[in-house]
Design a protein around this motif. Structure first.
Motif: not given
Length: 59
Positions: A45-47, A52-59
């Motif tokens: 998702v980029g830096d 990144v937080e959204r991606e890691l939280r499944g959102g």
């Protein structure tokens, strides 16, 4: 560049630099993931820390 050490403002703090070991370690700890998990999310998702937080939280 995501880790401009001369930029002490908020913008640089919202970007994750994978070239700095301490940043990888600290961001991984903040998000509760492995360093490999963090690297994979940044690759996807980029830096930007919010993305990144959204991606890691499944959102």
């Amino acid at each position: 560049m995501s880790d401009d050490k001369t930029n002490r403002g908020g913008g640089d703090r919202q970007r994750i630099s994978l070239s700095e070991d301490y940043e990888v370690r600290d961001w991984a700890k903040k998000f509760g993931v492995t360093e490999e998990g963090l690297r994979a999310a940044v690759q996807k998702v980029g830096d930007r820390a919010d993305d990144v937080e959204r991606e890691l939280r499944g959102g």
